[in-house]
Motif scaffolding. Structure first.
Motif, short mmCIF file in Angstrom:
data_model
loop_
_atom_site.label_atom_id
_atom_site.label_comp_id
_atom_site.label_asym_id
_atom_site.label_seq_id
_atom_site.Cartn_x
_atom_site.Cartn_y
_atom_site.Cartn_z
N ARG A 82 0.80 -1.23 0.00
CA ARG A 82 0.00 0.00 0.00
C ARG A 82 0.84 1.28 0.00
O ARG A 82 0.60 2.19 -0.78
CB ARG A 82 -0.94 0.00 1.21
CG ARG A 82 -1.80 1.24 1.27
CD ARG A 82 -3.22 0.97 1.62
NE ARG A 82 -3.84 0.17 0.57
CZ ARG A 82 -4.64 -0.88 0.78
NH1 ARG A 82 -4.93 -1.24 1.97
NH2 ARG A 82 -5.15 -1.55 -0.19
N ARG A 83 1.84 1.35 0.88
CA ARG A 83 2.67 2.57 0.98
C ARG A 83 3.43 2.85 -0.31
O ARG A 83 3.56 3.98 -0.73
CB ARG A 83 3.66 2.45 2.12
CG ARG A 83 3.06 2.75 3.45
CD ARG A 83 4.14 2.84 4.49
NE ARG A 83 3.59 3.29 5.75
CZ ARG A 83 4.13 3.04 6.92
NH1 ARG A 83 5.24 2.33 7.00
NH2 ARG A 83 3.58 3.50 8.01
N ALA A 86 1.14 3.98 -3.16
CA ALA A 86 0.73 5.38 -2.95
C ALA A 86 1.78 6.38 -3.43
O ALA A 86 1.47 7.55 -3.62
CB ALA A 86 0.41 5.62 -1.48
N LYS A 87 3.01 5.93 -3.65
CA LYS A 87 4.06 6.84 -4.12
C LYS A 87 3.80 7.33 -5.53
O LYS A 87 4.38 8.30 -5.97
CB LYS A 87 5.43 6.16 -4.04
CG LYS A 87 5.91 5.97 -2.62
CD LYS A 87 7.25 5.27 -2.57
CE LYS A 87 7.69 5.06 -1.14
NZ LYS A 87 8.92 4.28 -1.03
N TYR A 94 3.36 0.74 -7.93
CA TYR A 94 2.20 1.37 -8.57
C TYR A 94 1.87 0.64 -9.87
O TYR A 94 0.72 0.30 -10.15
CB TYR A 94 2.49 2.85 -8.86
CG TYR A 94 1.44 3.52 -9.72
CD1 TYR A 94 0.32 4.09 -9.14
CD2 TYR A 94 1.58 3.56 -11.11
CE1 TYR A 94 -0.65 4.70 -9.93
CE2 TYR A 94 0.62 4.16 -11.90
CZ TYR A 94 -0.49 4.73 -11.31
OH TYR A 94 -1.45 5.32 -12.10
#
Length: 101
Positions: A82-83, A86-87, A94
């Motif tokens: 998730r982190r 999100a970038k 992604y």
């Protein structure tokens, strides 16, 4: 005769990666480790990203009547990364999320 392009020249990274344009992922079946490549562009920043494990069995796109195991597999990947997802477009996570999951 091909139409002449006015202004900017085509970026050499696109040809080297063998993709049709910026932010257009492509499968790389002959690469030993990574399954896809993309030349990511956000604003004026450009970066070639290889992503995805070659030969990995991913959940793919959601399908009608999908098994609960595949739903859990997809949810686990998205939670685990998730982190990094999100970038944004400049991260491999992604693109893996968008293309493979």
């Amino acid at each position: 005769m091909a139409a002449k392009r006015k202004g900017k020249k085509r970026d050499p990274r696109l040809k080297k990666a063998g993709v049709s344009g910026f932010n257009k992922p492509k499968r790389t079946p002959s690469h030993p480790k990574k399954s896809h490549i993309v030349v990511a562009k956000v604003g004026s920043k450009i970066k070639t990203i290889r992503f995805g494990q070659q030969g990995a069995k991913t959940a793919g796109k959601p399908r009608k009547g999908e098994s609960t195991a595949m739903k859990k597999k997809r949810a686990s990947f998205k939670a685990r990364h998730r982190r990094n997802i999100a970038k944004g477009k400049m991260s491999a996570a992604y693109w893996a999320d968008k293309v493979k999951w």
